[in-house]
Design a protein around this motif. Structure first.
Motif, PDB file in Angstrom:
ATOM      1  N   GLY A  16      31.758  43.675  33.087  1.00 45.18           N
ATOM      2  CA  GLY A  16      32.031  42.244  33.104  1.00 45.18           C
ATOM      3  C   GLY A  16      32.507  41.773  34.459  1.00 45.18           C
ATOM      4  O   GLY A  16      32.146  40.685  34.917  1.00 45.18           O
ATOM      5  N   ALA A  17      33.312  42.625  35.129  1.00 48.25           N
ATOM      6  CA  ALA A  17      33.776  42.250  36.468  1.00 48.25           C
ATOM      7  C   ALA A  17      32.605  42.146  37.430  1.00 48.25           C
ATOM      8  O   ALA A  17      32.527  41.216  38.243  1.00 48.25           O
ATOM      9  N   LEU A  68      35.281  31.751  44.011  1.00 51.13           N
ATOM     10  CA  LEU A  68      36.584  32.426  43.952  1.00 51.13           C
ATOM     11  C   LEU A  68      37.084  32.525  42.518  1.00 51.13           C
ATOM     12  O   LEU A  68      37.787  33.473  42.179  1.00 51.13           O
ATOM     13  N   TYR A  69      36.720  31.545  41.667  1.00 48.46           N
ATOM     14  CA  TYR A  69      37.081  31.680  40.253  1.00 48.46           C
ATOM     15  C   TYR A  69      36.456  32.934  39.665  1.00 48.46           C
ATOM     16  O   TYR A  69      37.104  33.684  38.934  1.00 48.46           O
ATOM     17  N   GLY A  70      35.168  33.179  40.003  1.00 43.59           N
ATOM     18  CA  GLY A  70      34.513  34.401  39.544  1.00 43.59           C
ATOM     19  C   GLY A  70      35.236  35.638  40.040  1.00 43.59           C
ATOM     20  O   GLY A  70      35.447  36.598  39.290  1.00 43.59           O
ATOM     21  N   LEU A  71      35.669  35.596  41.314  1.00 41.26           N
ATOM     22  CA  LEU A  71      36.404  36.731  41.888  1.00 41.26           C
ATOM     23  C   LEU A  71      37.709  36.962  41.140  1.00 41.26           C
ATOM     24  O   LEU A  71      38.073  38.104  40.838  1.00 41.26           O
ATOM     25  N   VAL A  72      38.412  35.856  40.825  1.00 41.02           N
ATOM     26  CA  VAL A  72      39.690  36.001  40.121  1.00 41.02           C
ATOM     27  C   VAL A  72      39.474  36.618  38.739  1.00 41.02           C
ATOM     28  O   VAL A  72      40.229  37.507  38.307  1.00 41.02           O
ATOM     29  N   ILE A  73      38.400  36.173  38.045  1.00 42.69           N
ATOM     30  CA  ILE A  73      38.103  36.746  36.729  1.00 42.69           C
ATOM     31  C   ILE A  73      37.835  38.239  36.854  1.00 42.69           C
ATOM     32  O   ILE A  73      38.338  39.059  36.068  1.00 42.69           O
ATOM     33  N   ALA A  74      37.049  38.617  37.895  1.00 40.23           N
ATOM     34  CA  ALA A  74      36.735  40.039  38.087  1.00 40.23           C
ATOM     35  C   ALA A  74      37.996  40.842  38.347  1.00 40.23           C
ATOM     36  O   ALA A  74      38.180  41.928  37.791  1.00 40.23           O
ATOM     37  N   LEU A  75      38.887  40.297  39.180  1.00 41.79           N
ATOM     38  CA  LEU A  75      40.121  41.026  39.497  1.00 41.79           C
ATOM     39  C   LEU A  75      41.000  41.158  38.262  1.00 41.79           C
ATOM     40  O   LEU A  75      41.611  42.201  38.031  1.00 41.79           O
TER      41      LEU A  75
ATOM     42  N   GLY B   4      53.306  42.439  34.719  1.00 40.08           N
ATOM     43  CA  GLY B   4      52.942  41.130  35.250  1.00 40.08           C
ATOM     44  C   GLY B   4      51.643  41.216  36.010  1.00 40.08           C
ATOM     45  O   GLY B   4      51.105  42.284  36.223  1.00 40.08           O
ATOM     46  N   ILE B   5      51.178  40.051  36.441  1.00 41.83           N
ATOM     47  CA  ILE B   5      49.861  39.983  37.052  1.00 41.83           C
ATOM     48  C   ILE B   5      49.814  40.798  38.329  1.00 41.83           C
ATOM     49  O   ILE B   5      50.639  40.626  39.222  1.00 41.83           O
ATOM     50  N   LEU B   6      48.850  41.704  38.411  1.00 36.99           N
ATOM     51  CA  LEU B   6      48.565  42.462  39.626  1.00 36.99           C
ATOM     52  C   LEU B   6      49.800  43.155  40.183  1.00 36.99           C
ATOM     53  O   LEU B   6      50.052  43.130  41.366  1.00 36.99           O
ATOM     54  N   LEU B   7      50.586  43.761  39.316  1.00 34.38           N
ATOM     55  CA  LEU B   7      51.816  44.394  39.755  1.00 34.38           C
ATOM     56  C   LEU B   7      51.669  45.893  39.562  1.00 34.38           C
ATOM     57  O   LEU B   7      51.638  46.380  38.447  1.00 34.38           O
ATOM     58  N   ALA B   8      51.568  46.640  40.634  1.00 34.31           N
ATOM     59  CA  ALA B   8      51.653  48.101  40.616  1.00 34.31           C
ATOM     60  C   ALA B   8      50.735  48.731  39.579  1.00 34.31           C
ATOM     61  O   ALA B   8      51.178  49.331  38.615  1.00 34.31           O
ATOM     62  N   SER B   9      49.425  48.550  39.751  1.00 35.54           N
ATOM     63  CA  SER B   9      48.542  49.196  38.807  1.00 35.54           C
ATOM     64  C   SER B   9      47.598  50.161  39.506  1.00 35.54           C
ATOM     65  O   SER B   9      46.890  50.894  38.856  1.00 35.54           O
ATOM     66  N   SER B  10      47.579  50.194  40.808  1.00 27.88           N
ATOM     67  CA  SER B  10      46.643  51.060  41.507  1.00 27.88           C
ATOM     68  C   SER B  10      47.273  51.520  42.814  1.00 27.88           C
ATOM     69  O   SER B  10      48.039  50.810  43.435  1.00 27.88           O
ATOM     70  N   ASP B  11      46.952  52.741  43.241  1.00 27.60           N
ATOM     71  CA  ASP B  11      47.510  53.247  44.495  1.00 27.60           C
ATOM     72  C   ASP B  11      46.629  52.905  45.681  1.00 27.60           C
ATOM     73  O   ASP B  11      47.108  52.732  46.796  1.00 27.60           O
ATOM     74  N   THR B  12      45.296  52.822  45.434  1.00 24.71           N
ATOM     75  CA  THR B  12      44.385  52.568  46.538  1.00 24.71           C
ATOM     76  C   THR B  12      44.594  51.172  47.102  1.00 24.71           C
ATOM     77  O   THR B  12      44.747  50.983  48.299  1.00 24.71           O
ATOM     78  N   VAL B  13      44.602  50.197  46.194  1.00 27.33           N
ATOM     79  CA  VAL B  13      44.695  48.812  46.613  1.00 27.33           C
ATOM     80  C   VAL B  13      46.161  48.444  46.735  1.00 27.33           C
ATOM     81  O   VAL B  13      46.991  48.848  45.927  1.00 27.33           O
ATOM     82  N   ASP B  14      46.464  47.691  47.782  1.00 25.99           N
ATOM     83  CA  ASP B  14      47.834  47.342  48.102  1.00 25.99           C
ATOM     84  C   ASP B  14      48.339  46.287  47.125  1.00 25.99           C
ATOM     85  O   ASP B  14      48.141  45.102  47.314  1.00 25.99           O
ATOM     86  N   MET B  15      48.998  46.732  46.066  1.00 24.39           N
ATOM     87  CA  MET B  15      49.439  45.795  45.036  1.00 24.39           C
ATOM     88  C   MET B  15      50.897  45.398  45.250  1.00 24.39           C
ATOM     89  O   MET B  15      51.631  46.047  45.970  1.00 24.39           O
ATOM     90  N   ILE B  16      51.299  44.349  44.529  1.00 22.84           N
ATOM     91  CA  ILE B  16      52.697  43.939  44.560  1.00 22.84           C
ATOM     92  C   ILE B  16      53.518  44.981  43.810  1.00 22.84           C
ATOM     93  O   ILE B  16      53.149  45.375  42.706  1.00 22.84           O
ATOM     94  N   LYS B  17      54.598  45.424  44.399  1.00 23.65           N
ATOM     95  CA  LYS B  17      55.433  46.410  43.720  1.00 23.65           C
ATOM     96  C   LYS B  17      56.801  45.799  43.429  1.00 23.65           C
ATOM     97  O   LYS B  17      57.361  45.086  44.263  1.00 23.65           O
TER      98      LYS B  17
END
Lengths: 85, 242
Positions: A16-17, A68-75, B4-17
């Motif tokens: 889906g992403a 960018l909306y599509g990108l946000v959904i993928a992320l 929370g959104i995009l918080l510390a879920s992956s080591d490769t990508v620089d996420m918010i910790k």
């Protein structure tokens, strides 16, 4: 190999992403059209280059939003994984 | 995943910790790396401003290099605000220049290894909500209630307000689209740089500098300009024709 329900959901989230970032096609075409018309406008009236440039960049940035909306959904699908219970 | 959104879920990508957890009214709240990066950006801006202030208090008739750079920055920013807001420029010039400097330094902070604070949705949403409040305060102060009502029903006559919900939704979409635009642009650059460094390992030696020039400097500067331009355009629109 057993595929559990969570694995299936994760795999489908990855697909889906990938599908969601196809949304980048539209802004690509739109920004190209805007840049082409910007170049034509500069060719017609080189004196107004600064103003044409800023207007073109503004329009392109607004057109970019849908991609960018599509990108946000993928992320969201990849990193937040809202579908995995 | 529950942090929370995009918080510390992956080591490769620089996420918010998350660094420090505390509770407000039973709600879990985190001090994250974004707060630390904002603090660093803020401190560097404050120190630069203090030096600039000292320098301009002892300004000389023939400006030296630093004073010339300061005058250039101020006149460029003032010219930008003047160009798109016209006679309303003096009211908002300080605010627009402030967010311009803050967003620009935030986007460029990826160059020195920080995670850009604007790649956190909290930061950009706060900036866009301030713009939203500005738009509507200006609108209420400078337009009569009748004008606002006519504007809200705009393609149809004012006695038939069935188009109003669409206009209200498009008003609410303004801060969402502005904040998502800035956030997604900076975040995509951060993620691609993280992937390049994380997956290529020691092959990523010198050439990622070219990617930094595009993602951090070019894209960051363009998005800063666009955010400020849109803020100014919306605010100038909400003054009405008078």
């Amino acid at each position: 190999m057993n595929i559990s329900g969570t694995d299936l959901i994760k795999a489908c989230s990855a697909i889906g992403a990938g599908l969601a970032v196809i949304a980048g096609i539209g802004p690509g075409i739109g920004q190209g059209i805007a840049a082409g018309h910007g170049a034509a406008a500069v060719g017609r009236n080189p004196g107004a280059q600064g103003q044409i440039m800023s207007t073109m960049l503004l329009g392109q940035a607004v057109a970019e939003t849908t991609g960018l909306y599509g990108l946000v959904i993928a992320l969201l699908l990849l990193f937040v994984q809202p579908l995995v219970g | 995943m529950t942090e929370g959104i995009l918080l510390a879920s992956s080591d490769t990508v620089d996420m918010i910790k998350g660094l420090y957890k505390y509770e407000v009214f039973g709600q879990e709240v985190w001090i994250t790396t974004s707060h630390v990066c904002i603090l660093i950006v803020w401190l560097s801006l404050v120190i630069f401003s203090l030096i600039a202030n000292y320098k301009l208090k002892h300004a000389t008739e023939v400006p030296d290099t630093f004073q010339s750079i300061l005058e250039l920055i101020v006149s460029l920013l003032d010219g930008m605000v003047e160009g798109s807001m016209g006679k309303h420029a003096p009211v908002f010039a300080n605010w627009i220049c402030t967010i311009f400097c803050f967003i620009l330094v935030s986007n460029l902070s990826g160059l020195v290894g920080l995670r850009p604070p604007t790649a956190d949705y909290g930061t950009t949403l706060a900036l866009a909500l301030i713009t939203f409040v500005c738009i509507h305060v200006v609108k209420i102060r400078h337009q009569s209630a009748k004008d606002i009502w006519i504007d809200k029903c705009s393609p149809l006559p004012p006695w038939l307000p069935i188009w109003m919900p669409i206009n209200v939704i498009s008003d609410i979409a303004v801060p969402i689209s502005m904040s998502l635009r800035l956030f997604a642009n900076v975040l995509s650059g951060t993620i691609i740089m993280g992937l390049v460094y994380g997956l290529l390992g020691k092959f990523a030696l010198v050439w990622p500098a070219a990617l930094h020039v595009y993602f951090d400097i070019f894209s960051g500067a363009i998005q800063t300009y666009v955010f400020c331009m849109l803020t100014m355009t919306y605010i100038a629109q909400s003054y009405g024709d008078s």
